[in-house]
Design an enzyme around this catalytic site. Structure first.
Site, PDB file in Angstrom:
ATOM      1  N   HIS A 130      -9.592   0.818   4.539  1.00 42.59           N
ATOM      2  CA  HIS A 130      -8.331   1.032   5.273  1.00 42.59           C
ATOM      3  C   HIS A 130      -8.613   1.942   6.475  1.00 42.59           C
ATOM      4  O   HIS A 130      -9.446   2.849   6.396  1.00 42.59           O
ATOM      5  CB  HIS A 130      -7.287   1.676   4.345  1.00 42.59           C
ATOM      6  CG  HIS A 130      -5.915   1.693   4.949  1.00 42.59           C
ATOM      7  ND1 HIS A 130      -5.527   2.656   5.846  1.00 42.59           N
ATOM      8  CD2 HIS A 130      -4.869   0.854   4.804  1.00 42.59           C
ATOM      9  CE1 HIS A 130      -4.281   2.401   6.231  1.00 42.59           C
ATOM     10  NE2 HIS A 130      -3.863   1.311   5.606  1.00 42.59           N
ATOM     11  N   GLU A 146      -7.139   4.386   7.623  1.00 38.83           N
ATOM     12  CA  GLU A 146      -6.999   5.829   7.355  1.00 38.83           C
ATOM     13  C   GLU A 146      -8.246   6.370   6.656  1.00 38.83           C
ATOM     14  O   GLU A 146      -8.645   7.509   6.887  1.00 38.83           O
ATOM     15  CB  GLU A 146      -5.715   6.081   6.539  1.00 38.83           C
ATOM     16  CG  GLU A 146      -4.480   5.883   7.402  1.00 38.83           C
ATOM     17  CD  GLU A 146      -3.225   5.479   6.654  1.00 38.83           C
ATOM     18  OE1 GLU A 146      -3.154   5.640   5.422  1.00 38.83           O
ATOM     19  OE2 GLU A 146      -2.295   4.967   7.322  1.00 38.83           O
ATOM     20  N   GLU A 161      -5.509  -5.331  10.306  1.00 42.12           N
ATOM     21  CA  GLU A 161      -4.533  -4.272  10.555  1.00 42.12           C
ATOM     22  C   GLU A 161      -4.883  -3.561  11.857  1.00 42.12           C
ATOM     23  O   GLU A 161      -5.732  -2.660  11.863  1.00 42.12           O
ATOM     24  CB  GLU A 161      -4.566  -3.250   9.415  1.00 42.12           C
ATOM     25  CG  GLU A 161      -4.202  -3.820   8.073  1.00 42.12           C
ATOM     26  CD  GLU A 161      -3.591  -2.758   7.163  1.00 42.12           C
ATOM     27  OE1 GLU A 161      -2.471  -2.977   6.698  1.00 42.12           O
ATOM     28  OE2 GLU A 161      -4.218  -1.710   6.963  1.00 42.12           O
ATOM     29  N   GLY A 214       2.677  -1.135   4.257  1.00 40.17           N
ATOM     30  CA  GLY A 214       2.715   0.288   3.957  1.00 40.17           C
ATOM     31  C   GLY A 214       4.146   0.754   3.709  1.00 40.17           C
ATOM     32  O   GLY A 214       4.704   0.566   2.628  1.00 40.17           O
ATOM     33  N   GLY A 215       4.736   1.352   4.736  1.00 39.45           N
ATOM     34  CA  GLY A 215       6.055   1.976   4.593  1.00 39.45           C
ATOM     35  C   GLY A 215       7.094   1.101   3.912  1.00 39.45           C
ATOM     36  O   GLY A 215       7.820   1.570   3.014  1.00 39.45           O
ATOM     37  N   ASN A 259       0.873  -1.173   0.000  1.00 37.81           N
ATOM     38  CA  ASN A 259       0.000   0.000   0.000  1.00 37.81           C
ATOM     39  C   ASN A 259       0.905   1.216   0.000  1.00 37.81           C
ATOM     40  O   ASN A 259       1.477   1.572   1.035  1.00 37.81           O
ATOM     41  CB  ASN A 259      -0.890  -0.012   1.258  1.00 37.81           C
ATOM     42  CG  ASN A 259      -1.690   1.272   1.403  1.00 37.81           C
ATOM     43  OD1 ASN A 259      -1.771   2.065   0.459  1.00 37.81           O
ATOM     44  ND2 ASN A 259      -2.269   1.488   2.581  1.00 37.81           N
ATOM     45  N   TRP A 260       1.027   1.832  -1.165  1.00 35.10           N
ATOM     46  CA  TRP A 260       1.958   2.963  -1.268  1.00 35.10           C
ATOM     47  C   TRP A 260       1.419   4.205  -0.575  1.00 35.10           C
ATOM     48  O   TRP A 260       2.151   5.170  -0.388  1.00 35.10           O
ATOM     49  CB  TRP A 260       2.225   3.284  -2.751  1.00 35.10           C
ATOM     50  CG  TRP A 260       3.054   2.266  -3.475  1.00 35.10           C
ATOM     51  CD1 TRP A 260       3.487   1.046  -3.006  1.00 35.10           C
ATOM     52  CD2 TRP A 260       3.561   2.373  -4.815  1.00 35.10           C
ATOM     53  NE1 TRP A 260       4.221   0.397  -3.964  1.00 35.10           N
ATOM     54  CE2 TRP A 260       4.284   1.193  -5.085  1.00 35.10           C
ATOM     55  CE3 TRP A 260       3.470   3.344  -5.808  1.00 35.10           C
ATOM     56  CZ2 TRP A 260       4.914   0.955  -6.321  1.00 35.10           C
ATOM     57  CZ3 TRP A 260       4.090   3.124  -7.036  1.00 35.10           C
ATOM     58  CH2 TRP A 260       4.814   1.936  -7.288  1.00 35.10           C
ATOM     59  N   LYS A 261       0.148   4.189  -0.225  1.00 35.83           N
ATOM     60  CA  LYS A 261      -0.495   5.382   0.345  1.00 35.83           C
ATOM     61  C   LYS A 261      -0.255   6.569  -0.607  1.00 35.83           C
ATOM     62  O   LYS A 261      -0.122   6.369  -1.805  1.00 35.83           O
ATOM     63  CB  LYS A 261      -0.002   5.668   1.751  1.00 35.83           C
ATOM     64  CG  LYS A 261      -0.058   4.430   2.649  1.00 35.83           C
ATOM     65  CD  LYS A 261       0.021   4.765   4.089  1.00 35.83           C
ATOM     66  CE  LYS A 261       0.220   3.489   4.904  1.00 35.83           C
ATOM     67  NZ  LYS A 261      -0.083   3.678   6.304  1.00 35.83           N
ATOM     68  N   GLY A 317       2.065   2.122  10.668  1.00 34.16           N
ATOM     69  CA  GLY A 317       2.967   3.262  10.517  1.00 34.16           C
ATOM     70  C   GLY A 317       3.603   3.712  11.825  1.00 34.16           C
ATOM     71  O   GLY A 317       4.178   4.801  11.897  1.00 34.16           O
ATOM     72  N   SER A 324       3.268  -2.259  10.341  1.00 36.19           N
ATOM     73  CA  SER A 324       4.709  -2.213  10.564  1.00 36.19           C
ATOM     74  C   SER A 324       5.422  -3.527  10.255  1.00 36.19           C
ATOM     75  O   SER A 324       6.360  -3.910  10.949  1.00 36.19           O
ATOM     76  CB  SER A 324       5.017  -1.749  11.996  1.00 36.19           C
ATOM     77  OG  SER A 324       4.511  -0.424  12.198  1.00 36.19           O
TER      78      SER A 324
END
Ligand code: PEP
Length: 248
Positions: free
Chosen positions: A92, A94, A164, A230-231, A9-11, A170, A209
Site C-alpha cells: 500500500h 502508505e 491506486e 479506504g474511507g 481497507n479499514w486502515k 484519502g 476516493s
C-alpha cells in the site's frame, strides 16, 4: 467474464464496538456478494467470528516478510492464517511512503503471502509529482516488474492488483474513469505481453476516493474489476453500495 471484487481497507480505524456495528450492517446487506474487509491485526479474530460462513472474506493490511523469530512488532503470514485470513494487502502506498517499503521488500512480502496460501492484494500507483512528470506508466511498470521478476508472471494467477494513484487516496480526488481505465489497460497489456491467460483473469481493482456516488462509473470501465476502498469502507451504506455497483 472476470469476477469483480471490492475490498475494504479499514486502515488504522475502528474499535470492537464500531466494528461490531459495521460488520452487522454489511453482512446481511452483502449476502451472496463476494467482498473482502482488510482489518487491523487485533480485529482479525472479530472479523473471523462475525464473517465466517458469509460471502465476505477478511484479511490484513500488511505482513512480515519473515516467518518467525526476533522481529519485534511484526506479524507473520501464518498468524494471519490462524485467524482465517484469505487476503493481505501488500505495498500500500502508505507502507511505501511512510514506512519506507521498497519494491524489493514488497515483492518479498508478496511471495511470503502466496507461499503461505494468502492472496496478496498488490498495490501500485504513482504520486502526483510522478503523474505530472509523465512517468505514471514507468512507475507502475517498475512496481509490477519487481514482483514479476521475483515471483514470475504466473504468480499473478493467485493475486489481485490494486491500482491506486497516490494523489487520489484519502484526498477526495478520484481519478476520472478514463484516467483509471487507461492505467488499468496498461497494466493488463503489460501482463498480457508475458501471459495472456493470466492477464485476462487478473482482477485489477481501482483505489482512490471511491464512493457510492462514483463507483458505478468506475466499475463500468472494461479493465476495472472492483475497488480497494479506504474511507468509504468504514461507512456501511457506502461500502454496501460500492460492492453492489461492482456486482451489477
Ligand atoms: C486506500 O486506503 O487504499 C484508499 C483507496 O483510500 P480512500 O478510498 O480513502 O481514498
Amino acid at each position: 467474464m472476470r469476477k469483480k471484487l471490492v475490498a475494504g481497507n479499514w486502515k488504522m480505524n475502528g474499535s470492537l464496538a464500531e466494528n461490531a456495528a459495521l460488520l452487522a450492517a454489511i453482512k446481511p446487506a452483502l449476502a451472496g456478494i463476494e467482498a473482502v474487509v482488510c482489518v487491523p491485526f487485533p480485529y482479525l479474530a472479530q472479523a473471523q467470528a462475525s464473517l465466517a460462513g458469509s460471502s465476505i472474506a477478511w484479511g490484513a493490511q500488511n505482513l512480515s516478510e519473515q516467518d518467525k523469530g526476533a522481529f519485534t512488532g511484526e506479524v507473520s503470514a501464518a498468524m494471519l492464517l490462524d485467524f482465517g485470513s484469505k487476503y493481505v494487502i501488500v505495498g500500500h502506498s502508505e507502507r511505501r511512503s511512510l514506512y519506507g517499503e521498497s519494491d524489493a521488500l514488497v515483492a518479498s512480502k508478496y511471495m511470503v503471502a502466496q507461499a503461505a496460501g494468502l492472496i496478496p492484494i498488490l498495490c501500485v500507483g504513482e504520486s502526483l509529482q510522478e503523474r505530472e512528470s509523465g512517468v505514471t506508466e514507468a512507475v507502475v511498470a517498475r512496481q509490477l516488474d519487481a514482483v514479476i521478476d521475483a515471483a514470475g508472471v504466473g504468480s499473478l494467477a493467485n493475486a489481485v492488483v490494486a491500482y491506486e494513484p497516490v494523489w487520489a487516496i484519502g484526498t477526495g480526488k478520484t481519478a476520472s474513469p478514463e484516467q483509471a481505465q487507461a492505467v488499468h489497460a496498461f497494466i493488463r497489456g503489460k501482463i498480457a505481453a508475458l501471459d495472456s491467460g493470466v492477464a485476462n483473469h487478473l482482477v485489477i481493482q481501482y483505489g482512490g476516493s471511491v464512493k457510492a456516488s462514483n463507483a458505478a462509473e468506475l466499475m463500468a470501465q472494461p479493465d476495472i474489476d472492483g475497488g480497494l476502498i479506504g474511507g468509504a469502507s468504514l461507512v456501511a451504506e457506502e461500502f454496501v453500495a460500492i460492492c453492489r455497483a461492482a456486482a451489477k
